[in-house]
Design a protein around this motif. Structure first.
Motif, PDB file in Angstrom:
ATOM      1  N   ARG A 172      -1.377  12.761  -9.681  1.00 35.16           N
ATOM      2  CA  ARG A 172      -1.069  11.655  -9.198  1.00 35.16           C
ATOM      3  C   ARG A 172       0.082  11.217  -8.441  1.00 35.16           C
ATOM      4  O   ARG A 172       0.018  10.288  -7.704  1.00 35.16           O
ATOM      5  CB  ARG A 172      -1.649  10.428  -9.878  1.00 35.16           C
ATOM      6  CG  ARG A 172      -3.258  10.629 -10.519  1.00 35.16           C
ATOM      7  CD  ARG A 172      -3.576   9.315 -11.139  1.00 35.16           C
ATOM      8  NE  ARG A 172      -4.916   9.387 -11.460  1.00 35.16           N
ATOM      9  CZ  ARG A 172      -5.666   8.647 -12.536  1.00 35.16           C
ATOM     10  NH1 ARG A 172      -4.933   7.623 -13.036  1.00 35.16           N
ATOM     11  NH2 ARG A 172      -7.143   8.797 -12.622  1.00 35.16           N
ATOM     12  N   ILE A 173       1.283  11.908  -8.890  1.00 29.90           N
ATOM     13  CA  ILE A 173       2.485  11.535  -8.359  1.00 29.90           C
ATOM     14  C   ILE A 173       3.086  12.932  -7.966  1.00 29.90           C
ATOM     15  O   ILE A 173       2.860  13.868  -8.571  1.00 29.90           O
ATOM     16  CB  ILE A 173       3.210  10.910  -9.155  1.00 29.90           C
ATOM     17  CG1 ILE A 173       3.671  11.265 -10.280  1.00 29.90           C
ATOM     18  CG2 ILE A 173       2.799   9.408  -9.227  1.00 29.90           C
ATOM     19  CD1 ILE A 173       4.618  10.630 -11.141  1.00 29.90           C
TER      20      ILE A 173
ATOM     21  N   ARG B 211       8.376   9.000  -5.578  1.00 25.92           N
ATOM     22  CA  ARG B 211       7.845  10.115  -6.325  1.00 25.92           C
ATOM     23  C   ARG B 211       8.682  10.711  -7.320  1.00 25.92           C
ATOM     24  O   ARG B 211       8.336  10.810  -8.384  1.00 25.92           O
ATOM     25  CB  ARG B 211       7.107  10.862  -5.445  1.00 25.92           C
ATOM     26  CG  ARG B 211       5.916  11.887  -6.024  1.00 25.92           C
ATOM     27  CD  ARG B 211       5.449  12.774  -4.916  1.00 25.92           C
ATOM     28  NE  ARG B 211       4.953  12.180  -3.813  1.00 25.92           N
ATOM     29  CZ  ARG B 211       3.599  11.817  -3.691  1.00 25.92           C
ATOM     30  NH1 ARG B 211       2.867  12.357  -4.761  1.00 25.92           N
ATOM     31  NH2 ARG B 211       3.200  11.106  -2.645  1.00 25.92           N
TER      32      ARG B 211
ATOM     33  N   LEU C  43       5.511   0.251  -8.366  1.00 27.79           N
ATOM     34  CA  LEU C  43       5.156   1.288  -7.420  1.00 27.79           C
ATOM     35  C   LEU C  43       3.638   1.601  -7.570  1.00 27.79           C
ATOM     36  O   LEU C  43       3.131   2.612  -7.002  1.00 27.79           O
ATOM     37  CB  LEU C  43       5.697   2.766  -7.531  1.00 27.79           C
ATOM     38  CG  LEU C  43       7.197   2.585  -7.749  1.00 27.79           C
ATOM     39  CD1 LEU C  43       7.957   3.909  -8.009  1.00 27.79           C
ATOM     40  CD2 LEU C  43       7.693   2.208  -5.976  1.00 27.79           C
TER      41      LEU C  43
ATOM     42  N   SER D 256       5.304   5.247  -1.056  1.00 26.69           N
ATOM     43  CA  SER D 256       4.716   6.568  -1.532  1.00 26.69           C
ATOM     44  C   SER D 256       5.742   7.760  -1.153  1.00 26.69           C
ATOM     45  O   SER D 256       5.017   8.870  -1.449  1.00 26.69           O
ATOM     46  CB  SER D 256       3.356   6.779  -1.295  1.00 26.69           C
ATOM     47  OG  SER D 256       3.019   6.862   0.135  1.00 26.69           O
TER      48      SER D 256
ATOM     49  N   ALA E 138       1.346   2.231  -4.551  1.00 24.13           N
ATOM     50  CA  ALA E 138       1.781   3.390  -3.947  1.00 24.13           C
ATOM     51  C   ALA E 138       0.895   4.642  -4.458  1.00 24.13           C
ATOM     52  O   ALA E 138       0.704   5.630  -3.850  1.00 24.13           O
ATOM     53  CB  ALA E 138       3.012   3.616  -3.851  1.00 24.13           C
ATOM     54  N   PHE E 139       0.961   4.420  -6.081  1.00 24.78           N
ATOM     55  CA  PHE E 139       0.401   5.623  -6.635  1.00 24.78           C
ATOM     56  C   PHE E 139      -0.737   4.887  -7.698  1.00 24.78           C
ATOM     57  O   PHE E 139      -0.883   3.828  -7.843  1.00 24.78           O
ATOM     58  CB  PHE E 139       1.592   6.218  -7.623  1.00 24.78           C
ATOM     59  CG  PHE E 139       2.463   6.849  -6.714  1.00 24.78           C
ATOM     60  CD1 PHE E 139       2.552   7.880  -5.829  1.00 24.78           C
ATOM     61  CD2 PHE E 139       3.701   5.950  -6.479  1.00 24.78           C
ATOM     62  CE1 PHE E 139       3.508   8.441  -5.229  1.00 24.78           C
ATOM     63  CE2 PHE E 139       4.807   6.383  -5.690  1.00 24.78           C
ATOM     64  CZ  PHE E 139       4.807   7.602  -5.096  1.00 24.78           C
ATOM     65  N   ASP E 140      -1.520   5.859  -8.186  1.00 28.04           N
ATOM     66  CA  ASP E 140      -2.678   5.419  -9.060  1.00 28.04           C
ATOM     67  C   ASP E 140      -2.100   5.437 -10.345  1.00 28.04           C
ATOM     68  O   ASP E 140      -2.188   6.136 -11.399  1.00 28.04           O
ATOM     69  CB  ASP E 140      -3.909   6.323  -9.069  1.00 28.04           C
ATOM     70  CG  ASP E 140      -4.953   5.998  -9.904  1.00 28.04           C
ATOM     71  OD1 ASP E 140      -5.056   4.871 -10.387  1.00 28.04           O
ATOM     72  OD2 ASP E 140      -5.927   6.569  -9.961  1.00 28.04           O
TER      73      ASP E 140
ATOM     74  N   SER F 279       0.789  -1.079   0.032  1.00 26.26           N
ATOM     75  CA  SER F 279      -0.014   0.200  -0.022  1.00 26.26           C
ATOM     76  C   SER F 279       0.982   1.313   0.007  1.00 26.26           C
ATOM     77  O   SER F 279       2.188   1.126   0.126  1.00 26.26           O
ATOM     78  CB  SER F 279      -0.852  -0.040   1.369  1.00 26.26           C
ATOM     79  OG  SER F 279      -0.110   0.392   2.577  1.00 26.26           O
ATOM     80  N   PRO F 280       0.479   2.313  -0.083  1.00 28.38           N
ATOM     81  CA  PRO F 280       1.182   3.742  -0.238  1.00 28.38           C
ATOM     82  C   PRO F 280       2.045   3.748   1.148  1.00 28.38           C
ATOM     83  O   PRO F 280       3.050   4.376   1.060  1.00 28.38           O
ATOM     84  CB  PRO F 280       0.080   4.773  -0.179  1.00 28.38           C
ATOM     85  CG  PRO F 280      -0.859   4.171  -0.850  1.00 28.38           C
ATOM     86  CD  PRO F 280      -1.057   2.753  -0.505  1.00 28.38           C
ATOM     87  N   GLU F 281       1.416   3.337   2.285  1.00 28.82           N
ATOM     88  CA  GLU F 281       2.026   3.300   3.511  1.00 28.82           C
ATOM     89  C   GLU F 281       3.052   2.239   3.815  1.00 28.82           C
ATOM     90  O   GLU F 281       3.657   2.286   5.011  1.00 28.82           O
ATOM     91  CB  GLU F 281       1.034   3.240   4.739  1.00 28.82           C
ATOM     92  CG  GLU F 281      -0.062   4.556   4.560  1.00 28.82           C
ATOM     93  CD  GLU F 281       0.711   5.796   4.507  1.00 28.82           C
ATOM     94  OE1 GLU F 281       1.867   5.931   5.431  1.00 28.82           O
ATOM     95  OE2 GLU F 281       0.312   6.692   3.600  1.00 28.82           O
TER      96      GLU F 281
END
Length: 267
Positions: A266-267, A151, A193, A146, A196-198, A11-13
């Motif tokens: 988104r990023i 990024r 990734l 994320s 973590a990102f869409d 997940s992003p976290e």
């Protein structure tokens, strides 16, 4: 094409340390699984799937590896290059047969490239793969999936593709090939990734861009191979013209997708 095995629990976290461990081991496992298949048969699908798995492993090494692991990237690249040499000739022979051309020189080249690939596979299996496995603990272990480092890396890859796109608008072979390489690098890193990102939409667009410019690159190779055969050279040039029109439309679609992607931040 066989895709990478899905990695659950990201997940992003997710801490980078956890994500790196899971993704690096998964990408190496993909290579080992497809390597076992290629040892028994070097058909076009087996060669292609293993080559792509090598690219995905190299992307993971570059994104998550620290220096001791990144130094081993050439070991994977060596196998990937040997696979690419066989794949290129396989495609050329298949095209020549479909268009009733003879390919004794290409058949000889394929035998030589396959012998080199078998040596590369043996080296990878016995020496290189164990070294990469032992080095996997040398992965990044700070931040979250994320976080700012990831990024920034994605933004740089997107910028690389955008720059290559501007250079490739005339669809000349060298610039078109450079765009294809930039798109591959962004795609395989975006796959790492995506939790973590869409990035699903971006990956889909990159897949289309990569396919279109891969076909264009193969057409350029066919023109070179058939330059001494007037009939086949004419066929190859017509196909290249048709594929160029498709590639141009894909470029326009990518430009729109990129602008929409950036507008959503988104990023």
């Amino acid at each position: 094409m066989t895709g990478p095995v899905a990695v659950a629990g990201l997940s992003p976290e997710t801490p980078v340390a956890e994500a790196a461990t899971k993704l690096l081991h998964s990408r190496l496992a993909d290579v080992r699984r497809l390597e076992a298949r290629a040892v028994y048969r070097l058909d076009a699908d087996s060669v292609h799937d293993l080559r792509v798995a090598c690219r995905r492993l190299r992307a993971a090494i570059k994104v998550f590896g620290r220096k001791p692991l990144r130094r081993l990237d050439p070991l994977v690249e060596h196998l990937q290059d040997a696979l690419g040499d066989v794949r290129d000739v396989q495609l050329q022979i298949g095209w020549l047969h479909r268009h009733h051309g003879t390919a004794p020189a290409r058949e000889k080249a394929l035998a030589e490239k396959e012998a080199a690939l078998r040596r590369a596979l043996a080296l990878w299996s016995l020496r290189s793969a164990p070294r990469v496995l032992r080095a996997l603990p040398h992965a990044r272990n700070t931040g979250k999936l994320s976080g700012g480092r990831m990024r920034k890396r994605l933004r740089r890859r997107i910028a690389d593709v955008s720059h290559a796109l501007e250079e490739a608008r005339d669809l000349k072979p060298a610039a078109a090939h450079a765009l294809r390489i930039a798109a591959k690098k962004l795609r395989y890193e975006a796959e790492l990734l995506k939790d973590a990102f869409d990035l699903d939409g971006l990956i889909e667009e990159l897949s289309g861009l990569q396919d279109a410019f891969g076909d264009l690159h193969d057409a350029d190779a066919r023109i070179a191979v058939t330059r001494r055969d007037r009939r086949l050279s004419g066929v190859a040039r017509k196909e290249r013209q048709k594929l160029g029109k498709h590639a141009a439309s894909v470029l326009r679609r990518w430009q729109r997708a990129r602008l929409a992607f950036e507008a959503r931040r988104r990023i």
